[in-house]
Design an enzyme around this catalytic site. Structure first.
Site, PDB file in Angstrom:
ATOM      1  N   HIS A 154       0.832  -1.211   0.000  1.00 57.66           N
ATOM      2  CA  HIS A 154       0.000   0.000   0.000  1.00 57.66           C
ATOM      3  C   HIS A 154       0.861   1.254   0.000  1.00 57.66           C
ATOM      4  O   HIS A 154       0.669   2.161  -0.805  1.00 57.66           O
ATOM      5  CB  HIS A 154      -0.930  -0.008   1.212  1.00 57.66           C
ATOM      6  CG  HIS A 154      -1.923   1.114   1.219  1.00 57.66           C
ATOM      7  ND1 HIS A 154      -1.577   2.410   1.572  1.00 57.66           N
ATOM      8  CD2 HIS A 154      -3.238   1.151   0.920  1.00 57.66           C
ATOM      9  CE1 HIS A 154      -2.649   3.192   1.479  1.00 57.66           C
ATOM     10  NE2 HIS A 154      -3.665   2.454   1.087  1.00 57.66           N
ATOM     11  N   GLU A 181       1.310   4.049  -2.697  1.00 61.09           N
ATOM     12  CA  GLU A 181       1.328   5.400  -2.139  1.00 61.09           C
ATOM     13  C   GLU A 181       2.601   5.680  -1.349  1.00 61.09           C
ATOM     14  O   GLU A 181       2.556   6.231  -0.262  1.00 61.09           O
ATOM     15  CB  GLU A 181       0.108   5.607  -1.248  1.00 61.09           C
ATOM     16  CG  GLU A 181      -1.220   5.467  -1.976  1.00 61.09           C
ATOM     17  CD  GLU A 181      -2.417   5.639  -1.052  1.00 61.09           C
ATOM     18  OE1 GLU A 181      -2.217   6.034   0.117  1.00 61.09           O
ATOM     19  OE2 GLU A 181      -3.543   5.372  -1.495  1.00 61.09           O
ATOM     20  N   HIS A 191      -7.506  -2.140  -3.565  1.00 57.03           N
ATOM     21  CA  HIS A 191      -6.219  -1.782  -4.184  1.00 57.03           C
ATOM     22  C   HIS A 191      -5.751  -2.874  -5.137  1.00 57.03           C
ATOM     23  O   HIS A 191      -5.241  -2.588  -6.223  1.00 57.03           O
ATOM     24  CB  HIS A 191      -5.156  -1.537  -3.115  1.00 57.03           C
ATOM     25  CG  HIS A 191      -5.272  -0.194  -2.469  1.00 57.03           C
ATOM     26  ND1 HIS A 191      -5.068   0.982  -3.154  1.00 57.03           N
ATOM     27  CD2 HIS A 191      -5.569   0.164  -1.200  1.00 57.03           C
ATOM     28  CE1 HIS A 191      -5.229   2.006  -2.340  1.00 57.03           C
ATOM     29  NE2 HIS A 191      -5.540   1.532  -1.146  1.00 57.03           N
TER      30      HIS A 191
END
Length: 207
Positions: A93, A124, A156
């Protein structure tokens, strides 16, 4: 209300990041309601305890996810996959929290295990997909299996990783000339990972 006196909380987080901090803060506010409250470690383990404890957890996760990816891809071993010009990219993530360093540490553990054709990127944070692609090209990789480095293969994984849109990892890699396949499996679906959470829970119970 149910008369619980000793509470043990097992987070299903990957690391000591922002959400882990929020969980800790929320649980701490209820400590006076119980005789004891213990929060167990996230998947990638302890921070600041000892090198062995930290590295043991990262090593176990690295071995588990690599074995699962290689098996799902149909190879007998990672070495056979490497000889075939195949690499495995694990998508995390990412976070603005300083805990984002765990991703680079995790990839270093993969390297320490001799897994040269495994890469870690984040949606990210750093390292991003562009960084991973540059390194894939240096190794002249032809085929890439992409798998979530997340407990659950959720939004995601289905959109940022495997989505049909041009900005998904799968689409970007294909557009850059790689042959790709997505392994749509969260870490929580791997038995060895579940066993690690149980190990952390048992350790917290014994404190």
């Amino acid at each position: 209300d149910n008369g619980v006196k000793n509470l043990v909380v097992q987070p299903t987080h990957l690391m000591h990041g922002a959400e882990y901090d929020e969980l800790t803060e929320a649980v701490e506010s209820y400590k006076d309601k119980f005789e004891s409250v213990t929060i167990a470690e996230p998947l990638l383990g302890e921070v600041g305890d000892s090198d062995d404890a930290v590295n043991d957890d990262k090593k176990a996760v690295a071995e588990a996810i690599t074995a699962e990816a290689v098996k799902t891809a149909g190879y007998d071993s990672l070495e056979v996959a490497e000889a075939d010009g195949t690499a495995f990219v694990f998508m995390g993530h990412g976070t603005e929290h300083f805990a984002n360093s765990a991703y680079s540490q995790f990839e270093n553990m993969l390297r320490d295990l001799g897994h040269e054709s495994t890469y870690v990127g984040t949606v990210e944070g750093f390292p991003g997909l562009d960084y991973v692609i540059r390194r894939l090209k240096i190794r002249d990789i032809k085929k890439v299996y992409v798998m979530p480095l997340m407990i659950v293969a959720g939004d995601h994984a289905r959109n940022d990783l495997a989505g049909a849109e041009a900005d998904s990892w799968d689409s970007i890699l294909k557009a850059d000339g790689f042959e790709t396949e997505v392994i749509m499996k969260g870490l929580g679906e791997i038995d060895a990972i579940a066993e690690m959470f149980v190990k952390h829970l048992k350790k917290a119970e014994s404190l």
